[in-house]
Motif scaffolding. Structure first.
Motif, PDB file in Angstrom:
ATOM      1  N   LEU A  36       0.821  -1.202   0.000  1.00  0.00           N
ATOM      2  CA  LEU A  36       0.000   0.000   0.000  1.00  0.00           C
ATOM      3  C   LEU A  36       0.863   1.262   0.000  1.00  0.00           C
ATOM      4  O   LEU A  36       0.513   2.262  -0.626  1.00  0.00           O
ATOM      5  CB  LEU A  36      -0.932   0.005   1.217  1.00  0.00           C
ATOM      6  N   THR A  40       0.766   5.308  -1.963  1.00  0.00           N
ATOM      7  CA  THR A  40       0.571   6.572  -1.248  1.00  0.00           C
ATOM      8  C   THR A  40       1.600   6.636  -0.124  1.00  0.00           C
ATOM      9  O   THR A  40       1.916   5.622   0.484  1.00  0.00           O
ATOM     10  CB  THR A  40      -0.859   6.714  -0.681  1.00  0.00           C
ATOM     11  N   ILE A  69      -6.029   7.540   5.424  1.00  0.00           N
ATOM     12  CA  ILE A  69      -5.224   8.494   4.661  1.00  0.00           C
ATOM     13  C   ILE A  69      -5.901   9.856   4.773  1.00  0.00           C
ATOM     14  O   ILE A  69      -7.068   9.931   5.156  1.00  0.00           O
ATOM     15  CB  ILE A  69      -5.100   8.077   3.171  1.00  0.00           C
ATOM     16  N   ASN A  94      -7.888  -2.289  -2.022  1.00  0.00           N
ATOM     17  CA  ASN A  94      -7.527  -0.969  -1.507  1.00  0.00           C
ATOM     18  C   ASN A  94      -6.523  -0.270  -2.412  1.00  0.00           C
ATOM     19  O   ASN A  94      -6.583   0.945  -2.577  1.00  0.00           O
ATOM     20  CB  ASN A  94      -7.006  -1.071  -0.079  1.00  0.00           C
ATOM     21  N   LEU A  98      -6.920   3.395  -4.062  1.00  0.00           N
ATOM     22  CA  LEU A  98      -5.903   4.444  -3.958  1.00  0.00           C
ATOM     23  C   LEU A  98      -5.514   4.960  -5.333  1.00  0.00           C
ATOM     24  O   LEU A  98      -5.298   6.162  -5.508  1.00  0.00           O
ATOM     25  CB  LEU A  98      -4.655   3.908  -3.226  1.00  0.00           C
ATOM     26  N   LYS A 102      -6.018   9.101  -7.098  1.00  0.00           N
ATOM     27  CA  LYS A 102      -4.919   9.992  -7.516  1.00  0.00           C
ATOM     28  C   LYS A 102      -5.329  10.904  -8.638  1.00  0.00           C
ATOM     29  O   LYS A 102      -6.079  10.658  -9.468  1.00  0.00           O
ATOM     30  CB  LYS A 102      -3.715   9.150  -7.958  1.00  0.00           C
TER      31      LYS A 102
END
Length: 102
Positions: A36, A40, A69, A94, A98, A102
């Motif tokens: 992950l 990020t 986040i 996930n 993410l 973006k």
């Protein structure tokens, strides 16, 4: 078994009702965090829960993961038979969330 860990500055909170989490699953959790982190660099916390649902032959295992986040958190859940494969599946879900953000 519940436990909290600080891994590379990320607070990991694992909750499992009436279950013990093996070292192999804990290592996979850390691997999931590493994966992950490639998408990020601002993960504050990760909450993971493991639970059994049902009994006997119809029993399902459930794994859920919330990644904290800035902005809205990402969350996914998966049902199946194997803790490690479920953990990989929720991690991949996930990651996709993410990437969309973006």
């Amino acid at each position: 078994m519940n436990y909290t860990e600080n891994y590379r500055g990320i607070k990991i909170d694992v909750q499992s009702v009436n279950l013990d989490i093996s070292e192999a699953v804990q290592a996979e959790i850390r691997g999931s965090i590493d994966k992950l982190s490639r998408f990020t660099n601002v993960i504050n916390a990760v909450d993971i829960y493991f639970k059994n649902e049902g009994q006997g032959a119809s029993a399902n295992r459930i794994v859920g993961m919330r990644v904290g986040i800035p902005g809205p958190d990402v969350f996914s859940e998966e049902k199946g038979d194997n803790w490690i494969s479920l953990l990989k599946a929720v991690t991949d879900k996930n990651v996709r969330q993410l990437q969309k953000g973006k």
